[in-house]
Design an enzyme around this catalytic site. Structure first.
Site, PDB file in Angstrom:
ATOM      1  N   LYS A  69       4.937  56.204  46.267  1.00  0.00           N
ATOM      2  CA  LYS A  69       6.017  55.337  46.745  1.00  0.00           C
ATOM      3  C   LYS A  69       6.073  55.279  48.262  1.00  0.00           C
ATOM      4  O   LYS A  69       6.540  54.310  48.839  1.00  0.00           O
ATOM      5  CB  LYS A  69       7.378  55.836  46.222  1.00  0.00           C
ATOM      6  CG  LYS A  69       7.542  55.733  44.729  1.00  0.00           C
ATOM      7  CD  LYS A  69       8.898  56.222  44.277  1.00  0.00           C
ATOM      8  CE  LYS A  69       9.111  57.708  44.353  1.00  0.00           C
ATOM      9  NZ  LYS A  69       8.290  58.519  43.462  1.00  0.00           N
ATOM     10  N   GLY A  88       8.953  64.536  48.169  1.00  0.00           N
ATOM     11  CA  GLY A  88       8.307  64.590  49.472  1.00  0.00           C
ATOM     12  C   GLY A  88       7.379  63.415  49.590  1.00  0.00           C
ATOM     13  O   GLY A  88       6.698  63.077  48.627  1.00  0.00           O
ATOM     14  N   HIS A  89       7.422  62.732  50.704  1.00  0.00           N
ATOM     15  CA  HIS A  89       6.381  61.743  50.904  1.00  0.00           C
ATOM     16  C   HIS A  89       5.931  61.718  52.354  1.00  0.00           C
ATOM     17  O   HIS A  89       6.632  62.182  53.240  1.00  0.00           O
ATOM     18  CB  HIS A  89       6.779  60.374  50.350  1.00  0.00           C
ATOM     19  CG  HIS A  89       7.851  59.687  51.107  1.00  0.00           C
ATOM     20  ND1 HIS A  89       9.074  59.409  50.590  1.00  0.00           N
ATOM     21  CD2 HIS A  89       7.856  59.208  52.363  1.00  0.00           C
ATOM     22  CE1 HIS A  89       9.794  58.800  51.500  1.00  0.00           C
ATOM     23  NE2 HIS A  89       9.079  58.659  52.575  1.00  0.00           N
ATOM     24  N   GLN A 148      11.327  61.007  43.018  1.00  0.00           N
ATOM     25  CA  GLN A 148      10.906  61.348  41.644  1.00  0.00           C
ATOM     26  C   GLN A 148      10.535  60.081  40.854  1.00  0.00           C
ATOM     27  O   GLN A 148      10.258  59.055  41.451  1.00  0.00           O
ATOM     28  CB  GLN A 148      12.000  62.131  40.896  1.00  0.00           C
ATOM     29  CG  GLN A 148      12.165  63.565  41.353  1.00  0.00           C
ATOM     30  CD  GLN A 148      13.078  63.702  42.538  1.00  0.00           C
ATOM     31  OE1 GLN A 148      14.130  63.093  42.592  1.00  0.00           O
ATOM     32  NE2 GLN A 148      12.697  64.517  43.491  1.00  0.00           N
ATOM     33  N   ASP A 168       5.516  61.008  42.222  1.00  0.00           N
ATOM     34  CA  ASP A 168       4.214  61.003  42.902  1.00  0.00           C
ATOM     35  C   ASP A 168       3.414  59.729  42.647  1.00  0.00           C
ATOM     36  O   ASP A 168       2.187  59.754  42.588  1.00  0.00           O
ATOM     37  CB  ASP A 168       3.362  62.221  42.474  1.00  0.00           C
ATOM     38  CG  ASP A 168       4.132  63.516  42.603  1.00  0.00           C
ATOM     39  OD1 ASP A 168       4.805  63.690  43.629  1.00  0.00           O
ATOM     40  OD2 ASP A 168       4.067  64.336  41.674  1.00  0.00           O
TER      41      ASP A 168
HETATM   42  P1  IMP Z   1      13.337  70.116  39.788  1.00  0.00           P
HETATM   43  O1  IMP Z   1      13.625  68.710  40.162  1.00  0.00           O
HETATM   44  O2  IMP Z   1      12.887  70.970  40.931  1.00  0.00           O
HETATM   45  O3  IMP Z   1      14.462  70.732  39.013  1.00  0.00           O
HETATM   46  O4  IMP Z   1      12.087  70.102  38.779  1.00  0.00           O
HETATM   47  C1  IMP Z   1      12.175  69.546  37.471  1.00  0.00           C
HETATM   48  C2  IMP Z   1      10.886  68.824  37.091  1.00  0.00           C
HETATM   49  O5  IMP Z   1      10.752  67.645  37.894  1.00  0.00           O
HETATM   50  C3  IMP Z   1       9.610  69.622  37.340  1.00  0.00           C
HETATM   51  O6  IMP Z   1       8.670  69.279  36.348  1.00  0.00           O
HETATM   52  C4  IMP Z   1       9.134  69.126  38.689  1.00  0.00           C
HETATM   53  O7  IMP Z   1       7.735  69.294  38.854  1.00  0.00           O
HETATM   54  C5  IMP Z   1       9.510  67.663  38.586  1.00  0.00           C
HETATM   55  N1  IMP Z   1       9.726  67.034  39.902  1.00  0.00           N
HETATM   56  C6  IMP Z   1      10.822  67.123  40.677  1.00  0.00           C
HETATM   57  N2  IMP Z   1      10.671  66.396  41.793  1.00  0.00           N
HETATM   58  C7  IMP Z   1       9.460  65.813  41.721  1.00  0.00           C
HETATM   59  C8  IMP Z   1       8.744  64.908  42.569  1.00  0.00           C
HETATM   60  O8  IMP Z   1       9.200  64.493  43.633  1.00  0.00           O
HETATM   61  N3  IMP Z   1       7.508  64.548  42.133  1.00  0.00           N
HETATM   62  C9  IMP Z   1       6.988  64.974  40.951  1.00  0.00           C
HETATM   63  N4  IMP Z   1       7.623  65.801  40.132  1.00  0.00           N
HETATM   64  C10 IMP Z   1       8.852  66.230  40.497  1.00  0.00           C
END
Ligand code: IMP
Length: 432
Positions: free
Chosen positions: A16, A40-41, A223, A13
Site C-alpha cells: 500500500k 509499517g510502510h 493491515q 503487506d
Molecule cells: P497484532 O495486530 O499485532 O495483534 O497481530 C495480529 C495478527 O495480525 C498477526 O497475524 C500479525 O502478523 C498480523 N498483522 C498485524 N499488523 C500487520 C501488518 O501491518 N501487516 C501484516 N500482518 C499484520
C-alpha cells in the site's frame, strides 16, 4: 474525487505504501484511520527513504495536513521517535495532528501482548507483540487512556492509578512477572504528552472543514481486510477493523461521503503470523522461492517484525469477499512482475468443502481449515514487465491474468505495480 479510502484487500503487506505515496501527493489531507505500530510502510521520495509506522504518508509534503485518527492506537514513544527522526532529516511535522480521542498503548499492553501470546502456546496468533490487541481490548472495556488524557495530569493520574492496580494484579499473580510502576509510567507518559501537545487536538472540525470544501482527502489504511475482527479468519486477526467501515469510524466520516474505496491486492498472496491460508504454497515448492524473491532487498519479509512471509496463489474467493464487504470499486494490483518467470499461474476460483463447491469463505475456523482450493490455471508470460507503463503493452498473458482477477472479484482496475520503484506503475484509471 474528494474522499478516497485505500485499504489492504488481503492479510496486510499488499504494498500500500507506494499507492499511498502516489495519492498523498495529490491529497489535501491524509488520515491514518486504524491499527498502530503493528503496521509499517516505506516511503521513498526525493527526501530519502522513510520507514513509517504511525505517521501518515503525506508527511513529506509540507502542504498536506496529516492526521492520526481516533481509530489508531498510538505508542507515544514510537511516534515521538518517528517524528524526531523526520525532523532531523529536514521534514517538518508541524502539519501533523493527533486525535485527542485516539487511544494510547501503555507499557502494560506490550507486556500483556507478549505474555498472552506465550500463554496461548500452540494456539498463538503470531501478533506483532506491540501491545495492539490489549490496547484495543481496554478501549472496548472502557479502561483505555486516550491521547487527550495525557494533557490533563490530574485526571490522567486519577484514571491511571486504578487501571495499573488492576493490571498489576494480573501481571504479578497470574503471569508472575514484575508489576508496572505507577509513578514512573505516569511521569514518562506526561513527558510524552508534553512533547506531543502541539499535535493533539480535536480533529473532527478539521476533517469536516475539508469535506465541506470538497478537498481531496485520503483515508490511509493499515493491515488488510482479512485481518478484520469480524470478517477475518478469527481469532487469527488483528484487533481493529482495517477495512472501509473502519476507515469511516476511525477517521470520523460518514460512509455516504466516500467517493471511492481502493483495494490493494498483491498479484499473489502473502500472510505473516499464524492462521488459515487456503492457497498457501509449501515452503519447499520451487514457486515459493520466486514469490519470496529470496536474495533481493524487497524479499517478502515483514517491514515491522522482519518475519518471513508465507506465500500463496491469488485467492479470488477471498478477494471477492473483501471487495463485497468493503464496497471496493477500484483495484490496485501490486507486484505483478514477481510472476514474470512462472510458466503457469494459478488463481483460486472456488473452494471444495466436503462434497460441496462453495464461493464464499466459511466463517468457522474448522471448516476453513478443511477446504480445498479449486484452481484455474493460466499461462505465464515469461517476459519481464518492470519497464512497462501502459496496460496494453503488457504481454497478452499478463493482461489476461489481470483481467481475469478483475472479472472474478468484480471491481475495475485502477493501477498495477510492476517493480519496487515508485514509477514502476501502470495507471489504468484516474483515482484523484
Ligand atoms: P497484532 O495486530 O499485532 O495483534 O497481530 C495480529 C495478527 O495480525 C498477526 O497475524 C500479525 O502478523 C498480523 N498483522 C498485524 N499488523 C500487520 C501488518 O501491518 N501487516 C501484516 N500482518 C499484520
Amino acid at each position: 474525487m474528494p474522499l478516497v479510502a485505500l485499504i489492504g484487500g488481503q492479510w496486510g503487506d499488499e504494498g500500500k505504501g507506494r499507492i499511498v505515496d502516489a495519492l498523498a501527493g495529490k491529497a489535501r489531507m491524509v488520515v491514518r484511520y486504524g491499527g498502530g505500530n503493528n503496521a509499517g510502510h516505506t516511503v521513498v521520495n526525493k527526501h530519502g527513504t522513510f520507514k513509517l509506522h504511525l505517521t501518515p504518508a503525506g508527511i513529506c509534503n509540507p502542504e498536506t495536513i496529516n492526521i492520526i485518527g481516533h481509530g489508531v492506537v498510538i505508542d507515544p514513544k514510537i511516534l515521538i521517535e518517528e517524528l524526531d527522526s523526520l525532523e532531523e532529516r529536514g521534514i517538518s511535522t508541524a502539519n501533523l495532528y493527533i486525535s485527542d480521542r485516539a487511544h494510547v498503548i501503555m507499557p502494560y499492553h506490550v507486556l500483556q501482548d507478549k505474555l498472552e501470546e506465550r500463554a496461548r502456546g500452540d494456539n498463538k496468533i503470531g501478533t506483532t507483540g506491540r501491545g495492539i490487541g490489549p490496547a484495543y481490548a481496554d478501549k472496548v472495556a472502557r479502561i483505555g487512556i486516550r491521547a487527550g488524557d495525557l494533557l490533563d495530569q490530574e485526571m490522567f493520574l486519577a484514571r491511571l492509578k486504578p487501571i495499573i492496580e488492576q493490571k498489576n494484579q494480573v501481571l504479578t499473580r497470574f503471569y508472575e512477572v514484575k508489576p508496572v510502576p505507577l509513578m514512573e509510567t505516569f511521569l514518562a507518559y506526561v513527558r510524552y504528552g508534553v512533547r506531543l501537545m502541539r499535535h493533539i487536538t480535536n480533529i473532527h472540525p478539521m476533517i469536516q472543514r475539508e469535506l465541506t470544501q470538497d478537498a481531496p482527502i485520503l483515508l490511509e489504511g493499515a493491515q488488510g481486510a482479512l485481518l478484520d475482527l469480524d470478517f477475518g479468519t478469527y481469532p487469527y486477526v488483528t484487533s481493529s477493523p482495517p477495512g472501509a467501515a473502519g476507515a469511516c469510524q476511525g477517521a470520523g466520516v460518514g460512509p455516504t461521503r466516500l467517493n471511492s474505496v481502493i483495494g490493494a491486492y498483491k498479484a499473489y498472496a502473502t500472510r505473516v503470523g499464524e492462521g488459515p491460508f487456503p492457497t498457501e504454497i509449501a515452503l519447499d515448492d520451487p514457486v515459493t522461492e520466486t514469490l519470496l524473491q529470496v536474495g533481493t532487498p524487497w524479499a517478502e519479509v515483514g517491514t515491522t517484525t522482519g518475519r518471513v512471509r508465507r506465500v500463496g496463489w491469488f485467492d479470488a474467493v477471498l478477494a471477492r469477499y473483501t471487495v463485497e464487504f468493503n464496497g471496493i470499486d477500484t483495484l490496485a494490483i501490486t507486484k505483478l512482475d514477481v510472476l514474470d518467470t512462472l510458466p503457469t499461474i494459478k488463481i483460486c476460483v472456488a473452494y471444495k468443502l466436503g462434497d460441496e463447491i462453495i464461493y464464499t469463505p466459511p466463517s468457522s475456523l474448522v471448516n476453513i481449515k478443511r477446504i480445498d482450493p479449486i484452481y484455474e490455471e493460466l499461462p505465464g508470460w515469461r517476459t519481464p514487465t518492470s519497464h512497462i507503463r501502459d496496460f496494453h503493452h503488457l504481454p497478452p498473458a499478463a493482461q489476461a491474468y489481470v483481467a481475469r482477477i478483475c472479472e472474478l472479484v468484480g471491481a475495475r482496475l485502477g493501477m498495477i505495480g510492476v517493480g519496487p520503484e515508485r514509477d514502476q506503475t501502470i495507471y489504468a484509471a484516474r483515482i484523484f
